[in-house]
Motif scaffolding. Structure first.
Motif, PDB file in Angstrom:
ATOM      1  N   THR A 293     -24.136 -52.474  15.312  1.00 13.31           N
ATOM      2  CA  THR A 293     -22.990 -52.347  14.407  1.00 13.31           C
ATOM      3  C   THR A 293     -22.296 -51.000  14.571  1.00 13.31           C
ATOM      4  OG1 THR A 293     -24.313 -51.490  12.540  1.00 13.31           O
ATOM      5  CG2 THR A 293     -24.028 -53.890  12.691  1.00 13.31           C
ATOM      6  N   ALA A 294     -23.023 -50.019  15.095  1.00 12.63           N
ATOM      7  CA  ALA A 294     -22.410 -48.707  15.346  1.00 12.63           C
ATOM      8  C   ALA A 294     -21.727 -48.655  16.703  1.00 12.63           C
ATOM      9  CB  ALA A 294     -23.473 -47.612  15.251  1.00 12.63           C
ATOM     10  N   THR A 295     -22.331 -49.264  17.725  1.00 18.90           N
ATOM     11  CA  THR A 295     -21.809 -49.127  19.089  1.00 18.90           C
ATOM     12  C   THR A 295     -20.731 -50.152  19.436  1.00 18.90           C
ATOM     13  OG1 THR A 295     -23.541 -50.559  20.024  1.00 18.90           O
ATOM     14  CG2 THR A 295     -24.018 -48.195  19.889  1.00 18.90           C
ATOM     15  N   VAL A 296     -20.667 -51.272  18.712  1.00 18.04           N
ATOM     16  CA  VAL A 296     -19.712 -52.328  19.053  1.00 18.04           C
ATOM     17  C   VAL A 296     -18.276 -51.847  18.924  1.00 18.04           C
ATOM     18  CG1 VAL A 296     -19.472 -53.336  16.732  1.00 18.04           C
ATOM     19  CG2 VAL A 296     -19.294 -54.806  18.770  1.00 18.04           C
ATOM     20  N   ILE A 297     -18.071 -50.758  18.203  1.00 12.99           N
ATOM     21  CA  ILE A 297     -16.726 -50.218  18.031  1.00 12.99           C
ATOM     22  C   ILE A 297     -16.121 -49.795  19.364  1.00 12.99           C
ATOM     23  CG2 ILE A 297     -17.309 -47.776  17.700  1.00 12.99           C
ATOM     24  CD1 ILE A 297     -14.927 -49.849  15.512  1.00 12.99           C
ATOM     25  N   LEU A 298     -16.971 -49.511  20.356  1.00 14.02           N
ATOM     26  CA  LEU A 298     -16.471 -49.122  21.680  1.00 14.02           C
ATOM     27  C   LEU A 298     -15.651 -50.236  22.326  1.00 14.02           C
ATOM     28  CD1 LEU A 298     -19.701 -47.341  22.985  1.00 14.02           C
ATOM     29  CD2 LEU A 298     -17.585 -46.241  22.263  1.00 14.02           C
ATOM     30  N   SER A 299     -15.924 -51.474  21.945  1.00 15.03           N
ATOM     31  CA  SER A 299     -15.207 -52.598  22.547  1.00 15.03           C
ATOM     32  C   SER A 299     -13.738 -52.628  22.140  1.00 15.03           C
ATOM     33  CB  SER A 299     -15.873 -53.918  22.151  1.00 15.03           C
ATOM     34  OG  SER A 299     -15.732 -54.168  20.758  1.00 15.03           O
ATOM     35  N   TYR A 300     -13.402 -51.995  21.034  1.00 16.58           N
ATOM     36  CA  TYR A 300     -12.022 -52.027  20.551  1.00 16.58           C
ATOM     37  C   TYR A 300     -11.070 -51.195  21.405  1.00 16.58           C
ATOM     38  CZ  TYR A 300     -12.043 -54.821  16.307  1.00 16.58           C
ATOM     39  OH  TYR A 300     -12.057 -55.870  15.427  1.00 16.58           O
ATOM     40  N   PHE A 301     -11.603 -50.498  22.373  1.00 11.08           N
ATOM     41  CA  PHE A 301     -10.722 -49.768  23.297  1.00 11.08           C
ATOM     42  C   PHE A 301      -9.749 -50.723  23.992  1.00 11.08           C
ATOM     43  CE2 PHE A 301      -9.623 -48.076  27.469  1.00 11.08           C
ATOM     44  CZ  PHE A 301      -9.171 -46.806  27.146  1.00 11.08           C
ATOM     45  N   ALA A 302     -10.145 -51.985  24.139  1.00 14.00           N
ATOM     46  CA  ALA A 302      -9.294 -52.979  24.812  1.00 14.00           C
ATOM     47  C   ALA A 302      -7.941 -53.124  24.129  1.00 14.00           C
ATOM     48  CB  ALA A 302     -10.005 -54.328  24.868  1.00 14.00           C
TER      49      ALA A 302
ATOM     50  N   TYR B 162      -6.751 -45.399  19.405  1.00 10.73           N
ATOM     51  CA  TYR B 162      -8.203 -45.545  19.511  1.00 10.73           C
ATOM     52  C   TYR B 162      -8.947 -44.279  19.118  1.00 10.73           C
ATOM     53  CZ  TYR B 162     -12.802 -46.734  21.309  1.00 10.73           C
ATOM     54  OH  TYR B 162     -14.145 -46.982  21.411  1.00 10.73           O
ATOM     55  N   VAL B 163      -8.370 -43.110  19.400  1.00  8.70           N
ATOM     56  CA  VAL B 163      -9.049 -41.850  19.063  1.00  8.70           C
ATOM     57  C   VAL B 163      -9.248 -41.754  17.551  1.00  8.70           C
ATOM     58  CG1 VAL B 163      -8.892 -39.347  19.107  1.00  8.70           C
ATOM     59  CG2 VAL B 163      -8.195 -40.666  21.118  1.00  8.70           C
ATOM     60  N   LYS B 164      -8.182 -42.026  16.804  1.00 10.53           N
ATOM     61  CA  LYS B 164      -8.287 -41.996  15.346  1.00 10.53           C
ATOM     62  C   LYS B 164      -9.245 -43.076  14.859  1.00 10.53           C
ATOM     63  CE  LYS B 164      -5.497 -42.216  11.137  1.00 10.53           C
ATOM     64  NZ  LYS B 164      -4.124 -42.328  10.585  1.00 10.53           N
ATOM     65  N   PHE B 165      -9.121 -44.248  15.444  1.00 13.40           N
ATOM     66  CA  PHE B 165     -10.000 -45.372  15.115  1.00 13.40           C
ATOM     67  C   PHE B 165     -11.460 -44.980  15.301  1.00 13.40           C
ATOM     68  CE2 PHE B 165     -10.675 -50.147  16.386  1.00 13.40           C
ATOM     69  CZ  PHE B 165     -11.560 -50.281  15.336  1.00 13.40           C
ATOM     70  N   PHE B 166     -11.775 -44.454  16.459  1.00 17.47           N
ATOM     71  CA  PHE B 166     -13.152 -44.094  16.799  1.00 17.47           C
ATOM     72  C   PHE B 166     -13.674 -42.987  15.869  1.00 17.47           C
ATOM     73  CE2 PHE B 166     -16.327 -41.693  19.204  1.00 17.47           C
ATOM     74  CZ  PHE B 166     -17.179 -42.703  19.599  1.00 17.47           C
TER      75      PHE B 166
ATOM     76  N   ASN C  70      -3.090 -46.628   7.155  1.00 23.04           N
ATOM     77  CA  ASN C  70      -2.450 -45.621   8.011  1.00 23.04           C
ATOM     78  C   ASN C  70      -3.006 -45.627   9.424  1.00 23.04           C
ATOM     79  OD1 ASN C  70      -0.588 -43.549   8.391  1.00 23.04           O
ATOM     80  ND2 ASN C  70      -2.054 -41.948   7.852  1.00 23.04           N
ATOM     81  N   LEU C  71      -3.452 -46.800   9.892  1.00 20.72           N
ATOM     82  CA  LEU C  71      -4.037 -46.878  11.232  1.00 20.72           C
ATOM     83  C   LEU C  71      -3.374 -47.979  12.037  1.00 20.72           C
ATOM     84  CD1 LEU C  71      -6.323 -46.039  13.267  1.00 20.72           C
ATOM     85  CD2 LEU C  71      -7.669 -47.904  12.271  1.00 20.72           C
TER      86      LEU C  71
END
Length: 450
Positions: A400-409, A34-38, A28-29
């Motif tokens: 592994t926790a902070t790399v998720i910020l890169s998915y904003f692209a 990105y908001v839901k993802f984050f 369901n994503l």
């Protein structure tokens, strides 16, 4: 049963919540949300931390929940990456007797032949960039792709399930050999669960079908054999790791002091022979040229989630009017030499007398490469975490926790990155990294200790 509930009710609740979040992630994503993802990823990482806090010594509990988290994804189509279409494409080619290194998908389609039934479906799913270039996945990877094509029998979803089960089995193997290796180097064996229930590992490997875990399985197995002084038996296993992904090649010099010159020479020779044997079924006169050209493309033409490279690019473009497409090519050539130099420095300046010291050197070298690289996809960090659990270093876990910020692209069609978010990611990672290098009471750089 009631007494077990009373003792473990909070971890059970956390585990059920994780399964619901993983289900939402899998089915369901949309990656542009990105908001839901984050929020989902943040919640999962927090709950992972709480599960480790409450149950880190409860092997059966963490084993079961780790498996259940992965099984949630079993029938889901990957929603963060399209690479799996190319995996299945290559597997279908092998199934039909065609060497995947000799033709691009577009070249095959231009011939007008129907090689396999779902050609158009797979081509439409993969990116144009992927379809224009030769395969860059090493031979053992290709064998797993072929297995998924044979067992999938023309169904994309069936092939996905086969790939997913392969990756899940590899993670179970990492847990098995990882715990044994941790015991052999006198480390707490529950550290393996920082890998096994880590949300990045589950989402990027089981969810998105990246094969870092399969590479890591063979790599950890080989290290375990080395820890038991069975280094001769480790050589074909280490070669399998290289032939899934090439990264373990970078670490070979680091074994020099640990094994000694004579044993190292045998070790390197047997790995080389094993790699050549695995390459042989795919070899042709144009294989080397096609494969090396594709590898060069990935190293010299792409940028994503970079740290030092973004700083260099900003300075070069702003103050020296450098052209970005020329800069990245030049930068790629320079970084290759720097990383090779770092490998030699770590090989000869660190003592590397114990296996834990060897693994620490590997962690530092791989992290240095990623810090310098122009492309650091989130799933790359999985390998870094997988070797760091055998050391005293914690910055890969933070990454592994902070790399998720890169998915904003992925929130925009042009994949334009938010440099402020990348700055937050790397400030946190570099902060912990520098603290662990020089902030633990010793004036001597940790980089050159042990």
């Amino acid at each position: 049963m009631q007494s077990y509930w009373r003792l473990h009710r909070y971890p059970i609740i956390f585990a059920v919540a994780c399964m619901l979040f993983y289900w939402s992630f899998a089915y369901n994503l949309v990656r542009t949300d990105y908001v839901k993802f984050f929020m989902l990823f943040g919640a999962l990482f927090y709950l992972c931390f709480k599960l480790m806090q409450f149950e880190k010594w409860n092997f059966k509990f963490l084993l079961v929940v780790g498996i259940l988290f992965r099984l949630v994804f079993l029938f889901a189509e990957p929603n963060l990456s399209q690479d799996f279409y190319r995996f299945i494409w290559d597997g279908e080619l092998i199934k039909n007797g065609i060497n995947p290194y000799l033709y691009t998908p577009d070249q095959i389609l231009e011939q007008g032949k129907i090689v396999f039934a779902n050609m158009k479906e797979l081509r439409e799913g993969m990116t144009d960039l992927n379809a224009r270039h030769f395969s860059n996945y090493p031979p053992v990877n290709q064998l797993f792709f072929a297995l998924s094509a044979f067992l999938g029998n023309g169904s994309v979803m069936s092939s996905i399930i086969v790939l997913r089960l392969t990756i899940i089995l590899a993670d179970l193997g990492i847990l098995y050999f990882g715990r044994k290796l941790l015991q052999n180097i006198n480390q707490a064996n529950h550290m393996a669960f920082w890998y096994f229930i880590n949300p990045l590992v589950i989402i990027e490997l089981t969810g998105n079908l990246h094969f870092e875990g399969v590479m890591l399985f063979f790599f950890v197995w080989a290290l375990y054999l080395v820890s038991k002084n069975k280094w001769l038996w480790a050589t074909p296993i280490y070669a399998l790791s290289i032939m899934v992904k090439l990264m373990p090649l970078l670490f070979l010099p680091i074994f020099l002091k640990y094994l000694g010159i004579k044993k190292s020479a045998i070790f390197y020779t047997l790995i080389g022979v094993s790699c050549l044997a695995l390459l042989l079924p795919f070899y042709s006169s144009v294989f080397i040229e096609n494969y090396s050209d594709t590898l060069a493309l990935w190293f010299h033409n792409f940028e994503f989630n970079a740290s030092i490279y973004n700083v260099v690019k900003k300075i070069a473009v702003t103050y020296y009017e450098a052209k970005p497409w020329e800069l990245i090519d030049t930068y790629g050539n320079i970084i290759t030499k720097i990383v090779l130099g770092l490998a030699l420095l770590i090989t000869f300046l660190r003592k590397n007398r114990s296996l834990q010291s060897v693994i620490t050197s590997m962690t530092l070298l791989l992290a240095s490469y990623y810090f310098l690289s122009s492309t650091v996809h989130p799933w790359y960090i999985v390998f870094l975490l997988g070797i760091a659990i055998f050391t005293e270093l914690n910055f890969p876990l933070v990454w592994t926790a902070t790399v998720i910020l890169s998915y904003f692209a992925y929130t925009n069609p042009d994949n334009k990155e938010n440099l402020w978010l990348l700055a937050v990611e790397y400030i946190l990672v570099f902060g912990v990294f520098l603290y662990e290098m020089i902030g633990k009471g010793s004036k001597k750089l940790y980089f050159f200790k042990n």
